[in-house]
Write an enzyme that holds these catalytic residues in place. Structure first.
Site, PDB file in Angstrom:
ATOM      1  N   ASP A 354       0.844  -1.212   0.000  1.00 38.10           N
ATOM      2  CA  ASP A 354       0.000   0.000   0.000  1.00 38.10           C
ATOM      3  C   ASP A 354       0.869   1.248   0.000  1.00 38.10           C
ATOM      4  OD1 ASP A 354       1.029  -0.309   2.494  1.00 38.10           O
ATOM      5  OD2 ASP A 354      -0.849   0.086   3.573  1.00 38.10           O
TER       6      ASP A 354
HETATM    7  N1  LIG Z   1      -5.495  -6.569  -1.255  1.00 37.17           N
HETATM    8  C1  LIG Z   1      -4.189  -6.416  -1.325  1.00 37.17           C
HETATM    9  N2  LIG Z   1      -3.451  -6.349  -0.231  1.00 37.17           N
HETATM   10  C2  LIG Z   1      -2.118  -6.154  -0.301  1.00 37.17           C
HETATM   11  C3  LIG Z   1      -1.456  -6.052  -1.528  1.00 37.17           C
HETATM   12  N3  LIG Z   1      -0.141  -5.844  -1.286  1.00 37.17           N
HETATM   13  C4  LIG Z   1       0.012  -5.853   0.047  1.00 37.17           C
HETATM   14  N4  LIG Z   1      -1.170  -6.039   0.667  1.00 37.17           N
HETATM   15  C5  LIG Z   1      -1.471  -6.074   2.069  1.00 37.17           C
HETATM   16  O1  LIG Z   1      -1.386  -4.731   2.546  1.00 37.17           O
HETATM   17  C6  LIG Z   1      -1.160  -4.766   3.930  1.00 37.17           C
HETATM   18  C7  LIG Z   1      -0.146  -3.714   4.247  1.00 37.17           C
HETATM   19  O2  LIG Z   1       0.134  -3.718   5.645  1.00 37.17           O
HETATM   20  P1  LIG Z   1       0.190  -2.426   6.525  1.00 37.17           P
HETATM   21  O3  LIG Z   1       0.818  -1.373   5.774  1.00 37.17           O
HETATM   22  O4  LIG Z   1       0.925  -2.861   7.777  1.00 37.17           O
HETATM   23  O5  LIG Z   1      -1.262  -2.151   6.853  1.00 37.17           O
HETATM   24  P2  LIG Z   1      -1.902  -0.862   7.533  1.00 37.17           P
HETATM   25  O6  LIG Z   1      -3.155  -1.344   8.050  1.00 37.17           O
HETATM   26  O7  LIG Z   1      -1.988   0.197   6.493  1.00 37.17           O
HETATM   27  O8  LIG Z   1      -0.850  -0.467   8.617  1.00 37.17           O
HETATM   28  P3  LIG Z   1      -0.109   0.909   8.783  1.00 37.17           P
HETATM   29  O9  LIG Z   1       0.726   1.126   7.641  1.00 37.17           O
HETATM   30  O10 LIG Z   1       0.665   0.746   9.996  1.00 37.17           O
HETATM   31  O11 LIG Z   1      -1.168   1.945   8.870  1.00 37.17           O
HETATM   32  C8  LIG Z   1      -0.702  -6.195   4.190  1.00 37.17           C
HETATM   33  O12 LIG Z   1      -1.736  -6.869   4.892  1.00 37.17           O
HETATM   34  C9  LIG Z   1      -0.490  -6.854   2.848  1.00 37.17           C
HETATM   35  O13 LIG Z   1      -0.777  -8.227   2.859  1.00 37.17           O
HETATM   36  C10 LIG Z   1      -2.248  -6.130  -2.688  1.00 37.17           C
HETATM   37  O14 LIG Z   1      -1.791  -6.047  -3.833  1.00 37.17           O
HETATM   38  N5  LIG Z   1      -3.620  -6.302  -2.522  1.00 37.17           N
END
Ligand SMILES: Nc1nc2c(ncn2[C@@H]2O[C@H](COP(=O)(O)OP(=O)(O)OP(=O)(O)O)[C@@H](O)[C@H]2O)c(=O)[nH]1
Length: 440
Positions: A354
């Site tokens: 993200d």
């Molecule tokens: N649906 C989806 N999820 C993804 C993708 N790439 C990464 N993720 C997920 O995105 C999440 C990123 O984690 P975090 O950045 O810790 O989530 P957050 O809830 O935003 O946490 P903070 O950054 O601390 O605010 C993880 O659960 C990954 O598995 C993708 O292409 N699609």
């Protein structure tokens, strides 16, 4: 008309022309040959026959004269043998004259005159010979004058026959000459016609067969010298060349379409390699190129630009609560909203999960970055709808100004990343600038 049909027509016409000239020459030779044969078979032998008759006539005349003055019985016997031979020969020669000479009414009349006059001479000679054999040569001598005069008559008739035969020969010669002259004219006329037809055919062959092939070959040469797939070959109305030209044009179209398709495929592969499948945004590989370009451009123009490091807030919860598909939909919508907030000179790239990077174009100082950062945060405050569910995420943004916060790409990115973490620690959904290196 097809090329092969034209060839066939030309060859057939030439053959027909040659045949006509040959037949005409053959007929001319045959006519002359017939005249010559008539001459050698009838006319010339007839002349010789009359010559021989005259010789025999004179011979018998001499024999009769010698008989009248002969002194011994042996001499008489010898002379009579000779006389018999000459007379028999004359009979044979007259038969030949009857066969060869009596073609017209007047010839037949002359022949009858000869036969009558000769019979008279034969009778007179026989009478004189009988007197000689009876030993009365003196009486025979008395009859000599009359015989001599009749011999002259026969001789005159032979000469007339000879003269007529020679006239016939002359006529035959004249007829042959005329035949030759008319045949020559006919041959000249036919040759002229053949030459004219040949010339017309040659011009036709050149215009209809050779020239189109030559033109097509020139077009191919032009293509060889500067290959251009947009070039068109003229479609000529001759079936074989038409097929060749149409096939060449089709081949060119096919090669050009194929090249275009390959180019599109190359573009697609390159796009797939440099862009994110899910959001369509450039990947960091391309984003880094754009960053290096922006740095070079800023160095040249002595300008600043801003780099933002973005990380969504609460994204994991979307995934965990609503599923991965919902997370994907959020990422796509975020990508769109980010792009909408930027100008075309700016770049937004997804660097993973993200996380996004935004490169603001030239003359992007802190004030511009602050303004755009605020707009991005505001744009993401609206819920994103997925299957009638309103989903909410925020964004934490770290900002770094080039060259103030880093003179190379990695340092600048790291500075923005650290600023983003500072925002996360401070409570998220906000932006902050990197610290100056001197303060770090
Ligand atoms: N649906 C989806 N999820 C993804 C993708 N790439 C990464 N993720 C997920 O995105 C999440 C990123 O984690 P975090 O950045 O810790 O989530 P957050 O809830 O935003 O946490 P903070 O950054 O601390 O605010 C993880 O659960 C990954 O598995 C993708 O292409 N699609």
């Amino acid at each position: 008309m097809s090329l092969s049909a034209k060839f066939l027509l030309v060859i057939a016409s030439l053959t027909a022309g040659l045949l006509i000239v040959t037949i005409s020459a053959f007929l001319m030779i045959r006519d002359v040959q017939q005249d010559t044969e008539a001459m050698s078979n009838h006319v010339l032998p007839a002349v010789e026959t009359f010559d021989a008759l005259e010789v025999n006539l004179h011979k018998n005349r001499s024999i009769v004269l010698e008989l009248l003055h002969s002194h011994s019985a042996d001499e008489v016997t010898g002379l009579l043998e000779e006389y018999k031979e000459a007379t028999n020969s004359t009979s044979r020669l007259l038969d030949e004259v009857r066969l060869r000479f009596t073609r017209t009414e007047s010839d037949r009349a002359l022949y009858q005159d000869i036969i009558q006059a000769r019979s008279k001479v034969v009778r007179e000679r026989t009478a004189i010979i009988a007197l000689v054999q009876a030993g009365r040569a003196a009486n025979g001598l008395e009859k000599w004058q009359a015989l001599d005069a009749d011999i002259d008559v026969v001789e005159g008739l032979y000469r007339e026959g000879r003269r007529r035969t020679q006239n016939t020969a002359h006529e035959v010669l004249l007829a042959s000459r005329e035949t030759l002259a008319s045949s020559k004219n006919r041959a000249i006329a036919l040759t002229l016609i053949a030459i004219s037809v040949g010339l017309v055919l040659a011009v036709t062959v050149y215009r209809k067969i050779a020239k189109p092939i030559q033109d097509l070959s020139q077009e191919l040469q032009v293509f060889q010298q500067s290959p251009d797939l947009n070039m068109r070959f003229e479609v000529r109305s001759m079936s074989e060349l038409e097929v060749i030209s149409r096939s060449l044009n089709m081949l060119m179209d096919w090669v050009r379409d194929n090249a275009r398709q390959q180019e599109m495929q190359r573009d697609m592969i390159s796009r797939m390699a440099n862009h994110d499948n899910l959001t369509g945004l450039p990947l960091w590989r391309l984003g880094k190129d754009r960053l290096l370009m922006a740095m070079a451009q800023a160095d040249r123009a002595r300008q600043n630009f801003a780099l933002m490091f973005l990380d969504l807030d609460g994204f994991k919860a979307v995934n965990d609560t609503h599923g991965h598909a919902a997370g994907d939909a959020v990422l796509k919508e975020v990508a769109q909203r980010l792009s909408q907030q930027l100008r075309h000179v700016d770049t937004v790239a997804r660097i993973g999960g993200d996380e996004f990077v935004v490169i603001l174009g030239p003359v992007a100082d802190e004030a511009v970055a602050r303004h755009i950062g605020g707009r991005i945060i505001a744009a993401l405050t609206h819920p994103i709808h997925f299957q009638d569910q309103p989903l909410l995420v925020g964004v934490s943004i770290g900002m770094a100004i080039y060259p103030q916060h880093g003179k190379d790409a990695d340092t600048l990115l790291k500075a923005a990343d650290q600023a983003m973490y500072a925002v996360k620690r401070a409570g998220k959904n906000n932006f902050a600038f990197a610290m100056d290196p001197s303060d770090a």
